[in-house]
Structures are given as structure tokens and as C-alpha cells.
Design a protein around this motif. Structure first.
Motif, PDB file in Angstrom:
ATOM      1  N   GLN A 120      -9.594   4.677   7.084  1.00  0.00           N
ATOM      2  CA  GLN A 120      -8.178   4.268   7.685  1.00  0.00           C
ATOM      3  C   GLN A 120      -7.320   3.021   7.086  1.00  0.00           C
ATOM      4  OE1 GLN A 120      -8.424   4.984  11.893  1.00  0.00           O
ATOM      5  NE2 GLN A 120     -10.337   5.296  11.738  1.00  0.00           N
ATOM      6  N   HIS A 121      -7.930   2.210   5.856  1.00  0.00           N
ATOM      7  CA  HIS A 121      -7.334   1.242   5.415  1.00  0.00           C
ATOM      8  C   HIS A 121      -5.813   1.327   5.310  1.00  0.00           C
ATOM      9  CE1 HIS A 121      -7.568   2.934   1.485  1.00  0.00           C
ATOM     10  NE2 HIS A 121      -6.680   2.092   1.255  1.00  0.00           N
ATOM     11  N   GLU A 122      -5.308   2.457   5.099  1.00  0.00           N
ATOM     12  CA  GLU A 122      -3.925   2.529   4.781  1.00  0.00           C
ATOM     13  C   GLU A 122      -3.258   2.374   5.893  1.00  0.00           C
ATOM     14  OE1 GLU A 122      -3.621   6.223   2.477  1.00  0.00           O
ATOM     15  OE2 GLU A 122      -3.957   4.968   0.660  1.00  0.00           O
ATOM     16  N   ARG A 123      -3.795   2.622   7.113  1.00  0.00           N
ATOM     17  CA  ARG A 123      -2.919   2.412   8.389  1.00  0.00           C
ATOM     18  C   ARG A 123      -2.507   0.818   8.618  1.00  0.00           C
ATOM     19  NH1 ARG A 123      -6.115   4.403  13.515  1.00  0.00           N
ATOM     20  NH2 ARG A 123      -4.253   3.413  14.492  1.00  0.00           N
ATOM     21  N   TRP A 124      -3.464   0.059   8.015  1.00  0.00           N
ATOM     22  CA  TRP A 124      -3.282  -1.582   8.430  1.00  0.00           C
ATOM     23  C   TRP A 124      -3.146  -2.470   7.157  1.00  0.00           C
ATOM     24  CZ3 TRP A 124      -8.186   0.634  10.489  1.00  0.00           C
ATOM     25  CH2 TRP A 124      -8.010   1.335  11.694  1.00  0.00           C
ATOM     26  N   LEU A 125      -3.576  -1.893   6.134  1.00  0.00           N
ATOM     27  CA  LEU A 125      -3.266  -2.771   4.769  1.00  0.00           C
ATOM     28  C   LEU A 125      -2.398  -2.302   3.862  1.00  0.00           C
ATOM     29  CD1 LEU A 125      -7.058  -3.490   4.338  1.00  0.00           C
ATOM     30  CD2 LEU A 125      -5.536  -4.586   5.754  1.00  0.00           C
TER      31      LEU A 125
END
Length: 123
Positions: A75-80
Motif C-alpha cells: 500500500q506504499h503508494e497511498r502514503w509515499l
């Protein structure tokens, strides 16, 4: 000893991010072989760097294989806005170790021994 350095462009954090981040931090600290961490932020660039210290590669692998860590990676693309991870082996340490997460530790056999500031001055 090993380091895992996680550098990323800060994005938008939400309640899900904070909950997952807190859970991963607690889990990491509970892994035998976790030695500590440090963090820096460059607000002008929006970059954050976290350095984690591990007694062994096996300890670091426990973190990497943990379902919470895998969930964060997915899910890193949600926050980074992008990230880079660098894994390194500690081969030597010196300086004012009393201010560092590895204070008082020694590098493993077969590697250079840790030197204190006063020892280096007397070399």
C-alpha cells in the motif's frame, strides 16, 4: 550488525497509515535482534530517512517477512511518493557512541572492533 535505511518522499498520511506504522514499529521493536533506530527529515525536499539497526540479517528478515510489513509495502503508494531501501553491514564504528543507538556495542568477530573516541585519539 546490519542497517536498513529507508528513505522516502512524504505523501499524505491518514488514520490507516498511522495505525499500520505504529503496529509495524511495535512489532519491529519486539523482534530479537532489533537494536534501535534514528530518523532525519529534510522538509525542503519532503524527504525522510529512517535507519534501523539489527544484530543479524535473520532479525531484519523477520521484519521484511512479517505480514504487517508486507501490507505496508503493498500500500506504499497511498502514503509515499517514492522510496529507496539500502541494506548495509556494519564493519566498524567510532566516535561519540554515547549518543547513538549502537552505543556500547561491538562489531561481530571477524570484523573490526568498535573504537571509542578516546581510543581513537590515542592511536
Amino acid at each position: 550488525m546490519f542497517t536498513s535505511t529507508f528513505t522516502f518522499y512524504k505523501g499524505e498520511y491518514d488514520a490507516d497509515f498511522h495505525a499500520l506504522d505504529d503496529a509495524i514499529a511495535a512489532m519491529a521493536k519486539a523482534i530479537p535482534g532489533y537494536l534501535g533506530e534514528e530518523s532525519w527529515e529534510n522538509p525542503a525536499l519532503g524527504l525522510i530517512t529512517n535507519v534501523y539497526y539489527w544484530e543479524s540479517m535473520d532479525a531484519l528478515r523477520q521484519l521484511m517477512a512479517h505480514p504487517l510489513h508486507q501490507q505496508a509495502k503493498q500500500q506504499h503508494e497511498r502514503w509515499l511518493k517514492g522510496y529507496q531501501v539500502v541494506i548495509g553491514e556494519v564493519v566498524s564504528m567510532y566516535g561519540s557512541l554515547d549518543i547513538h543507538p549502537l552505543a556500547g556495542r561491538q562489531v561481530s568477530a571477524g570484523q573490526e572492533r568498535v573504537s571509542t573516541s578516546s581510543e581513537r585519539l590515542n592511536e
